[in-house]
Design a protein around this motif. Sequence first.
Motif, short mmCIF file in Angstrom:
data_model
loop_
_atom_site.label_atom_id
_atom_site.label_comp_id
_atom_site.label_asym_id
_atom_site.label_seq_id
_atom_site.Cartn_x
_atom_site.Cartn_y
_atom_site.Cartn_z
N TRP A 26 0.82 -1.21 0.00
CA TRP A 26 0.00 0.00 0.00
C TRP A 26 0.86 1.26 0.00
CZ3 TRP A 26 -4.79 0.06 -1.48
CH2 TRP A 26 -5.57 -1.10 -1.36
N PHE A 27 2.02 1.18 0.62
CA PHE A 27 2.95 2.31 0.64
C PHE A 27 3.41 2.63 -0.79
CE2 PHE A 27 7.35 3.95 1.48
CZ PHE A 27 6.97 5.12 2.13
N GLU A 28 3.78 1.61 -1.53
CA GLU A 28 4.22 1.81 -2.91
C GLU A 28 3.05 2.22 -3.81
OE1 GLU A 28 6.31 -1.62 -4.23
OE2 GLU A 28 7.90 -1.45 -2.73
N TYR A 29 1.88 1.69 -3.51
CA TYR A 29 0.70 2.08 -4.30
C TYR A 29 0.42 3.57 -4.12
CZ TYR A 29 -4.14 2.34 -5.90
OH TYR A 29 -5.29 2.69 -6.56
N ALA A 30 0.52 4.05 -2.89
CA ALA A 30 0.28 5.48 -2.62
C ALA A 30 1.32 6.35 -3.32
CB ALA A 30 0.31 5.73 -1.11
N LEU A 31 2.58 5.91 -3.30
CA LEU A 31 3.63 6.68 -3.98
C LEU A 31 3.43 6.69 -5.50
CD1 LEU A 31 6.79 5.61 -1.92
CD2 LEU A 31 5.70 7.86 -1.96
N ALA A 32 2.91 5.58 -6.02
CA ALA A 32 2.66 5.52 -7.47
C ALA A 32 1.62 6.55 -7.90
CB ALA A 32 2.22 4.12 -7.87
N LEU A 33 0.70 6.90 -7.00
CA LEU A 33 -0.34 7.87 -7.32
C LEU A 33 0.19 9.30 -7.40
CD1 LEU A 33 -3.29 6.53 -5.10
CD2 LEU A 33 -2.91 6.16 -7.54
N THR A 34 1.43 9.51 -6.92
CA THR A 34 2.02 10.85 -6.97
C THR A 34 2.46 11.24 -8.38
OG1 THR A 34 4.26 10.04 -6.50
CG2 THR A 34 2.85 10.60 -4.61
N ASN A 35 2.49 10.27 -9.29
CA ASN A 35 2.94 10.50 -10.68
C ASN A 35 4.39 11.01 -10.73
OD1 ASN A 35 0.47 9.76 -11.93
ND2 ASN A 35 -0.40 11.77 -11.39
N ASN A 36 5.16 10.62 -9.75
CA ASN A 36 6.59 10.96 -9.72
C ASN A 36 7.37 9.65 -9.76
OD1 ASN A 36 9.25 11.69 -9.08
ND2 ASN A 36 8.60 13.36 -7.74
N PRO A 37 7.78 9.20 -10.94
CA PRO A 37 8.42 7.88 -11.07
C PRO A 37 9.67 7.73 -10.20
CG PRO A 37 7.84 8.75 -13.23
CD PRO A 37 7.63 9.87 -12.25
N LEU A 38 10.49 8.74 -10.11
CA LEU A 38 11.71 8.64 -9.30
C LEU A 38 11.38 8.45 -7.83
CD1 LEU A 38 14.04 11.32 -10.96
CD2 LEU A 38 14.15 8.82 -11.16
N LEU A 39 10.43 9.22 -7.32
CA LEU A 39 10.02 9.07 -5.93
C LEU A 39 9.40 7.71 -5.68
CD1 LEU A 39 9.56 10.46 -3.13
CD2 LEU A 39 7.30 11.13 -4.00
N ALA A 40 8.64 7.22 -6.63
CA ALA A 40 7.89 5.97 -6.47
C ALA A 40 8.79 4.77 -6.28
CB ALA A 40 6.95 5.75 -7.65
N TRP A 41 10.00 4.78 -6.88
CA TRP A 41 10.87 3.61 -6.69
C TRP A 41 12.07 3.89 -5.80
CZ3 TRP A 41 16.00 2.88 -7.95
CH2 TRP A 41 16.59 3.78 -8.84
N ARG A 42 12.55 5.14 -5.75
CA ARG A 42 13.72 5.42 -4.91
C ARG A 42 13.37 5.48 -3.42
NH1 ARG A 42 18.36 7.19 -7.52
NH2 ARG A 42 18.11 7.71 -9.73
N PHE A 43 12.29 6.16 -3.09
CA PHE A 43 11.97 6.35 -1.68
C PHE A 43 11.68 5.03 -0.94
CE2 PHE A 43 9.19 7.46 1.90
CZ PHE A 43 10.05 8.32 2.59
N PRO A 44 10.89 4.11 -1.51
CA PRO A 44 10.66 2.84 -0.79
C PRO A 44 11.95 2.08 -0.50
CG PRO A 44 9.07 3.10 -2.55
CD PRO A 44 10.07 4.19 -2.73
N ILE A 45 12.89 2.11 -1.44
CA ILE A 45 14.16 1.42 -1.21
C ILE A 45 14.94 2.07 -0.08
CG2 ILE A 45 16.40 0.86 -2.23
CD1 ILE A 45 14.97 0.53 -4.91
N ALA A 46 15.01 3.40 -0.07
CA ALA A 46 15.74 4.10 0.98
C ALA A 46 15.05 3.98 2.34
CB ALA A 46 15.88 5.58 0.61
#
Length: 428
Positions: free
Chosen positions: A52-72
């Motif tokens: 759900w965390f990644e799903y919420a980030l995907a809704l931001t329409n910011n591809p870099l944030l959507a994959w970089r932030f969950p990893i960090a």
Amino acid sequence: MCAARVVGGIGVGHLNTIIPIWSSEVADAKSRGAFIAFEFFLGVGGATFAFWFEYALALTNNPLLAWRFPIAFQVVFLVIVLVAINFFPESPRWLAKMGRYDQARDVLSRCRVDASPTKIDEELEQIKHVIQIEHSSVVSHSYWRMLVSRDSMNTRRRVILAIGVQLMQKFTGIDFITTYAPQIFGLAGYKGNVPTLLAGGDFIAYTFSLLLAVYLIDRVGRRKVMIWGAALMGITLSVAGVLDYFVLQYDIVDGPHPDARLAQIYGTITAGFIYLYTCIFGSTWITAGWLYPTEIFPVATRAKGSAWSSFAFAIGNAAVVMCVPYLIQTVTFYIFIIFAVCNFLIIPIVYLFYPETANRSLEELDVLFTSKSVLVHKAEEEYKQGLLYDYNHHRHRHGDANDDVDDDDTSILSPNNNTIDARNIQDP
């Protein structure tokens, strides 16, 4: 990125191996399963949060944030683990193996509900006896020799059982549901963003189903949990496959159909059975598949034996995850039937070759797995006969049962001279 994934994978592999071992060695025999089931409740809860965390980030329409932030963001939890692990006790069985008996006794006293000195001393003596037997019985502890060599502890048989239970867990089909849930719900006729939302809901149901495993795993036993779990999952997947056939017959994905309303009903019921399947797996096989390998090995080979099981888990997971996309494209609804058949084939394997481990100490299980027969019923009979012989010999040696031996004194010597409790003789 690729190098970091490799390093991270090594770390996860270590944790997958060590945490179940440590838990089984610290926990009381009568709550060992519940202890590990609750750990998996927390673990799957973390996976649900991540989804759900990644799903919420995907809704931001910011591809870099959507994959970089969950990893960090994972670093936060790793720091918590690094700090908290310093307050965890060491395994009492490892301490005893190292000759640190006072520390082992202290850990047992702090981790037992009944921490009376007599009970703690009895358990510590059991551990000492088994360690002595292992030192004189196991020729080699190398990974390869464990798999190919025969010894009096039946180490090879235990490795095969550990590998087998993990492979069977993978072939129950859980990975094709959890990894490709949106595509699976797509097969049920759902379109747009709905399959992703259903997949997230399935994760939530999966998480809370593990609370049932906490209740069942010690009360019902590992064998019944695995057998009935496989049977119910096989039935559930069979029904889902038939329903999905009717969904695809109406072709509601490609275009309208006069009976599209009926197809939608079939699709909804299919989704319900997918949820049911996931809950059945969560309340049965996820705990049993990881718990069983930690219970069946002697102290000397427990870590390496569990490593073999983790290796099998990784291989089985990779095989299923790599094949499923092609199966979805080529056989469509038959993918449910394929995994249903796999579940039904698991039932006789568990029934014939996997002895019950619930409510037995790890030392008692060492005795059970030294039996000559690989078949459960014969092994249990061998175990029972050996215990009854030694129990009667013990009472005869100490005088008449009504005069000199306390009826509560059920501590006896096993066929391998290991002190165990005669009350734990179980029928297969």
